[in-house]
Design an enzyme around this catalytic site. Structure first.
Site, PDB file in Angstrom:
ATOM      1  N   LEU A   3      10.187 -78.186  27.729  1.00 18.67           N
ATOM      2  CA  LEU A   3      10.466 -79.412  27.508  1.00 18.67           C
ATOM      3  C   LEU A   3       9.055 -80.254  27.036  1.00 18.67           C
ATOM      4  CD1 LEU A   3      13.144 -81.479  28.115  1.00 18.67           C
ATOM      5  CD2 LEU A   3      11.503 -82.422  30.013  1.00 18.67           C
ATOM      6  N   GLY A   4       8.624 -79.982  25.953  1.00 21.08           N
ATOM      7  CA  GLY A   4       7.566 -80.545  25.234  1.00 21.08           C
ATOM      8  C   GLY A   4       8.111 -81.503  24.311  1.00 21.08           C
ATOM      9  N   ARG A   5       7.356 -81.565  23.072  1.00 19.82           N
ATOM     10  CA  ARG A   5       7.619 -82.843  22.198  1.00 19.82           C
ATOM     11  C   ARG A   5       9.055 -82.700  21.705  1.00 19.82           C
ATOM     12  NH1 ARG A   5       1.893 -81.785  20.534  1.00 19.82           N
ATOM     13  NH2 ARG A   5       2.885 -79.827  20.227  1.00 19.82           N
TER      14      ARG A   5
ATOM     15  N   ARG B 189       5.904 -74.613  32.705  1.00 21.89           N
ATOM     16  CA  ARG B 189       5.252 -74.137  33.886  1.00 21.89           C
ATOM     17  C   ARG B 189       4.839 -75.195  34.779  1.00 21.89           C
ATOM     18  NH1 ARG B 189       1.190 -71.701  29.393  1.00 21.89           N
ATOM     19  NH2 ARG B 189       1.525 -73.478  28.688  1.00 21.89           N
TER      20      ARG B 189
ATOM     21  N   ARG C  87      10.647 -69.371  19.319  1.00 20.80           N
ATOM     22  CA  ARG C  87      10.341 -68.182  18.621  1.00 20.80           C
ATOM     23  C   ARG C  87      11.122 -67.215  18.986  1.00 20.80           C
ATOM     24  NH1 ARG C  87       8.141 -71.113  15.542  1.00 20.80           N
ATOM     25  NH2 ARG C  87       6.146 -71.415  14.707  1.00 20.80           N
TER      26      ARG C  87
ATOM     27  N   ASP D 143      17.911 -69.697  15.360  1.00 12.21           N
ATOM     28  CA  ASP D 143      17.235 -70.141  13.953  1.00 12.21           C
ATOM     29  C   ASP D 143      16.065 -69.250  13.758  1.00 12.21           C
ATOM     30  OD1 ASP D 143      16.666 -71.742  11.969  1.00 12.21           O
ATOM     31  OD2 ASP D 143      15.129 -72.751  13.021  1.00 12.21           O
TER      32      ASP D 143
ATOM     33  N   GLU E 192      10.904 -61.733  11.484  1.00 16.56           N
ATOM     34  CA  GLU E 192      11.414 -62.806  10.321  1.00 16.56           C
ATOM     35  C   GLU E 192      10.718 -62.008   8.967  1.00 16.56           C
ATOM     36  OE1 GLU E 192      10.768 -66.787  11.257  1.00 16.56           O
ATOM     37  OE2 GLU E 192      12.013 -66.710  12.968  1.00 16.56           O
TER      38      GLU E 192
ATOM     39  N   HIS F  19      15.645 -69.645   9.894  1.00 21.18           N
ATOM     40  CA  HIS F  19      14.420 -70.597  10.446  1.00 21.18           C
ATOM     41  C   HIS F  19      14.407 -71.883   9.597  1.00 21.18           C
ATOM     42  CE1 HIS F  19      10.265 -70.173  12.385  1.00 21.18           C
ATOM     43  NE2 HIS F  19      10.552 -71.401  12.217  1.00 21.18           N
TER      44      HIS F  19
END
Ligand code: NAP
Ligand code: 8YV
Length: 332
Positions: A161-163, A184, A241, A265, A270, A288
């Site tokens: 739950l970042g940007r 974390r 990722r 995605d 890749e 991606h």
């Protein structure tokens, strides 16, 4: 190696090297601002010692390891294209006093939009329904079958739950679904339930959206145990990722129907997508494309260049990554 029409001896003091492909808008702007040199890939054997001694900046969209960083004694800054910088050895750069920059914020809303599209596609089968129409089956066979899955009644967990995670959460809230998360660290200014471990989050939800960074700390974090906790109605969406998911364990869970579906995605290797995933009809797979609009990729390219300009003209990077945040030109 290409330095335009000039020889290495003719290059000035601000040499920026681009190893491998970089967004063309960034390359055009860099040519106007710096002495730009390009090489095919991040391989130091492609650079002679005279040029290596002159390189002060790298503009990159490829893997940059410690050995490549060490090939440039006067290196000051690595400006990386993308918010995720797991491909750049930022820890080693920090030890060398080299600042690493990424491209946060300018792609946040685009990637969140893509995530919602991927989630809806995974659950409501829009790509399959369009293929059905194009194959003439609406006329021949009648209506597309009702989808077994729906977003209605789902509970969503966000891993990271970042940007971008927050932008996804806002959208999920607007869809009327409850949100909880695992990081974390607990986030103070959100109303969502916090789960101190990923397996606890997975057990509490039926829809797990992974948007955590790659790297050693998250390697195969979404493993067989997490997928089992997600359960038979579980949907996994991964826009973070590919390395964060144990892909063989995911393919097995999808095949055995111990989870219901996945929308991916990103992949560990890749552009190679495991055959096991390609064969599954309950996997929705994208190449991606999270940030892949002309608008957003151009904004990312601008931020790569603006970081280099700011560093060399104002002695400060605009968006340094946390590992190198304390580095300014004066303090090197
Ligand atoms: P961000 O703001 O740094 O958010 C990352 C979040 O992940 C943080 O809340 C962080 O919280 C959490 N996190 C990091 N390491 C963790 C760990 N080991 N265990 C649990 N949680 C962890 O980054 P962002 O801008 O949202 O971008 C997130 C990622 O999205 C990027 O790193 C990139 O890999 C991916 N991405 C993909 C696309 C695409 O095209 N598919 C596009 C852009 C970005 P704590 O520090 O508290 O743990
Ligand atoms: C880019 C991404 O496609 O920003 C990221 O972390 O994964 C994407 O926006 C990628 O970085 C460009 O190679």
């Amino acid at each position: 190696m290409s330095a335009g029409d000039r020889s290495v001896g003719e290059l000035g003091s601000n040499v920026v090297l681009v190893p491998g492909k970089l967004h063309p808008h960034a390359v055009t702007r860099l040519k106007g601002e710096f002495d730009l040199v390009t090489i095919d890939r991040s391989d130091s054997s492609l650079v002679d010692a005279v040029l290596a001694a002159k390189v002060r900046g790298l503009a990159v969209s490829t893997r940059i390891d410690a050995a490549f960083i060490d090939a440039f004694p006067a290196l000051e800054i690595i400006a990386s294209f993308g918010v995720g910088y797991d491909a750049v050895d930022a820890g080693h750069a920090a030890k060398r006093g080299v600042v690493v920059t990424n491209t946060p914020d300018v792609l946040t809303e685009e990637v969140a939009d893509t995530t919602i599209g991927l989630l809806l596609n995974t659950v409501r089968e829009f790509a399959k329904a369009e293929n059905y129409l194009r194959a003439g089956r609406w006329v021949k066979d009648g209506n597309y079958p009702l989808t077994e899955m729906t977003l209605r009644g789902r509970t969503v967990g966000i891993f990271g739950l970042g940007r971008i995670g927050r932008a996804i959460a806002r959208r999920i809230e607007a869809f009327g679904l409850p949100v909880s998360y695992h990081n974390r660290n607990r986030v103070d200014d959100v109303p969502y339930a916090y789960h101190p471990s990923l397996v606890e989050l997975a057990a509490a939800v039926d829809t797990l959206i992974c948007v955590a960074p790659g790297g050693a700390a998250t390697e195969k974090a979404v493993n067989a145990q997490v997928l089992e906790a997600l359960g038979p109605d579980g949907v996994l969406i991964n826009v973070g990722r590919g390395t964060t998911v144990d892909e063989p364990a995911l393919a097995k869970a999808l095949k055995d129907r111990t989870i219901r579906a996945a929308g991916l995605d990103v992949f560990a290797d890749e552009p190679n997508v495991p055959e096991d995933l390609l064969e599954l009809d309950n996997a929705t797979l994208l190449p991606h494309v999270g940030s892949a609009s002309i608008h957003t990729r151009e904004a990312m390219a601008d931020l790569v260049v603006d970081n280099l300009i700011s560093w060399f003209s104002n002695d400060k990077a605009l968006t340094p990554v946390p590992e190198t945040a304390g580095i300014t030109r004066a303090r090197r």
